[in-house]
Design an enzyme around this catalytic site. Structure first.
Site, short mmCIF file in Angstrom:
data_model
loop_
_atom_site.label_atom_id
_atom_site.label_comp_id
_atom_site.label_asym_id
_atom_site.label_seq_id
_atom_site.Cartn_x
_atom_site.Cartn_y
_atom_site.Cartn_z
N ASP A 276 1.32 -1.36 0.06
CA ASP A 276 -0.36 -0.31 -0.05
C ASP A 276 0.83 1.58 -0.44
O ASP A 276 1.57 1.61 1.48
CB ASP A 276 -0.95 0.02 1.30
CG ASP A 276 -1.67 0.98 1.22
OD1 ASP A 276 -1.97 1.99 0.62
OD2 ASP A 276 -2.80 0.93 2.04
N GLU A 313 -2.24 1.18 -5.07
CA GLU A 313 -2.03 2.79 -4.86
C GLU A 313 -3.00 3.36 -5.35
O GLU A 313 -2.55 4.17 -6.75
CB GLU A 313 -0.95 2.99 -6.15
CG GLU A 313 -0.86 1.30 -7.07
CD GLU A 313 -2.13 0.74 -7.86
OE1 GLU A 313 -2.44 -0.24 -7.49
OE2 GLU A 313 -3.04 2.32 -8.31
N GLY A 315 -5.22 3.73 -7.70
CA GLY A 315 -5.40 3.65 -9.60
C GLY A 315 -4.22 5.02 -9.84
O GLY A 315 -4.40 5.62 -11.04
N ASP A 336 -10.82 3.94 -1.05
CA ASP A 336 -11.13 3.10 -0.73
C ASP A 336 -12.15 2.93 -0.89
O ASP A 336 -13.14 3.75 -0.80
CB ASP A 336 -10.67 3.35 0.71
CG ASP A 336 -9.49 3.05 0.90
OD1 ASP A 336 -8.59 2.96 0.32
OD2 ASP A 336 -9.32 2.84 2.13
#
Ligand code: GLA
Length: 512
Positions: A276, A313, A315, A336
């Site tokens: 992430d 990430e 997009g 999210d």
């Protein structure tokens, strides 16, 4: 509380402090950053947060400028740095992060006695004026590696399926919950339907030892034993980290320790890594996304263990184009997801341009499933499942598999819909809009097609599927409704049905 479901759509956690790290203040310590407080909202503010599960303390720095009623600035935590915008009305203020959610404030509060007293979602947030050396710990810059393709790991020939802890548990995940979830994956039939990965998201992390080895916190006393347990159930175990110094929740991430962490994960028996971006955004610009993700891709490859590599990430950076080159198997195309119709549909629509890049081993990921979490209707959850299948999305359940209602089970365990998602051709459907109805067509490996008609409107509507629009190359021989589990008939080259508001008609149609 360690996260704010209501507050954001990107990294949605506020956490911790990094004791012992070097502080770097260049970003915020320019002239004008520290001014007379008590005169307004403008200035640098520091809020200390809760103690994390690894014993460290969360912290955030808010830098605000005021122009009349308008507020602009930056909010930094260990996990991320974002621009904020908002309004002031007297001593009252509201701040938003546009890329997370332009409608939900991330902070709402008042200036009182020289302090900011605010709510961040449901959590109280109190900030005092920050001194010139108060800041989020910085790290020394590590040059990203030169671009160099990571060989494909050959995994995820169909979209990964499993369960992930974040949507429901967020920071409340622990060893015992993962074990009982693994048990339930078996007893509920989820495993046998293909949901193989049991993925621990953020907040498992401890601290690094003197050799830099990352341990777990008290919630995960023995990760190897947990992985043995999960494997003994015929399941696979996933874990979470990131390329920045800290995860979104403020825990240690893999910056500067990529090879070491990859080895640790392999030694624990990890089968899937979600990686992430979060605080990497405090170190790198978006043009470093590819080499930075490549670094961990190469580190995973070097372990020799097959580990699905999931890039998270949101997009950024055209990831669908270079994801495979860094060894990635799937990558997030959006912020999210939340358990709401607007969030679910919004994520799907944002993913549309990435369609041509999906295929076996390389999947666009509009985020995990919210099915069964309680804030959408069953029609909406059926639409959620249908759309994720039509766009060949990873199917990572985000609910409590230990206590599913019959309706939730019927949705997540619908094998005919799962088969659409898992079709070996791996095509991502794209939509054609007609008023409130949106038609998604997905070509399948056996020459048939899956067609979904979603009713975006607030009233029931008649959907008509025309055989001529399906690219079948022949007359319809067989058509099946994948939610009623019944064959249906095309008459005069068309099939019509009533679709409830926010519901879906999902057919598999073949000319053979
Ligand atoms: C980000 C990700 C989420 C989740 C959290 C954990 O917000 O997008 O899916 O992993 O971080 O902190």
């Amino acid at each position: 509380m360690q996260q704010e479901r209501s507050g954001k759509r990107g990294p949605r956690v506020w956490m911790a402090s990094a004791a012992g790290l070097v502080f770097f203040v260049a970003l915020l310590a320019g002239p004008g950053c520290s001014q007379a407080f008590g005169q307004g909202l403008a200035g640098r503010w520091m809020a200390m947060g809760r103690t994390l599960d690894n014993g460290e303390q969360e912290k955030s720095i808010l830098e605000l400028k005021q122009n009349g009623n308008e507020l602009t600035g930056t909010l930094k935590t260990l996990g991320f740095q974002v621009d904020v915008k908002g309004t002031a009305s007297g001593s009252h203020f509201e701040l938003f992060v546009a890329e997370w959610d332009p409608k939900r404030p991330v902070l709402v509060g008042d200036l009182m006695d020289g302090e900011l007293h605010a709510m961040q979602g449901r959590r109280a947030w109190v900030a005092k004026p920050a001194g010139p050396t108060d800041d989020i710990p910085a790290v020394s810059y590590i040059e990203p590696p030169p671009l160099n393709n990571v060989p494909s790991n050959g995994l995820a020939k169909t979209p990964p399926m499993g369960w992930n802890s974040w949507n429901l548990f967020q920071g409340r995940i622990d060893d015992q919950t993962v074990r009982t979830m693994a048990d339930a994956m078996v007893s509920s039939g989820m495993r046998d339907a293909g949901y193989i990965y049991v993925n621990i998201d953020d907040t498992w992390e401890g601290v690094r030892d003197a050799q830099g080895n990352l341990g777990t916190n008290h919630k995960f006393p023995d990760m190897k034993a947990l992985s043995d347990y999960v494997h003994s159930k015929g399941l696979k175990l996933g874990i979470y980290s990131g390329p920045g110094p800290r995860t979104c929740a403020g825990y240690p991430a893999s910056y500067g320790h990529e090879a070491q962490d990859a080895k640790t994960f392999a030694a624990w028996g990890i089968d899937y890594l979600k990686y992430d971006w979060c605080s990497a955004g405090r170190v790198y610009k978006n043009d470093a996304l590819q080499p930075v993700y490549q670094k961990m891709g190469a580190a995973l490859e070097a372990t020799g263990r097959p580990i699905v590599y999931s890039l998270c990430e949101y997009g950024l950076g055209g990831v669908e184009k270079w994801g495979p080159a860094v060894g990635g198997n799937l990558w997030r195309t959006t912020g999210d997801i939340r358990d709401s119709w607007e969030s679910m549909i919004g994520n799907l629509e944002k993913q549309v341009p990435t369609g041509p890049y999906a295929g076996p081993g390389r999947w666009n990921d509009p985020d995990m499933l919210e099915i069964g979490n309680g804030h959408m209707t069953d029609d909406e959850y059926r639409t959620h499942m249908s759309l994720w299948a039509l766009v060949a999305s990873p199917l990572l359940a985000g609910n409590d598999v230990r206590s599913m209602t019959d309706a939730t089970k019927a949705i997540l365990l619908n094998k005919e819909v799962i088969a659409i998602d898992q079709d070996p051709l791996g095509k991502q459907a794209s939509p054609v809009k007609n008023g409130d109805l949106e038609t998604w067509i997905k070509p399948l490996a056996d020459g048939s097609v899956a067609v979904g008609v979603v009713n975006l409107g607030s009233a029931a509507a008649q959907a008509t599927v025309k055989a001529g629009d399906l690219g079948l190359g022949g007359a319809v021989k067989k058509a099946r409704d994948l939610w009623s589990h019944q064959d249906v008939k095309f008459t005069g080259g068309a099939y019509a049905a009533t679709v409830p508001s926010h519901g879906v008609l999902l057919l598999k149609v073949s000319a053979k």
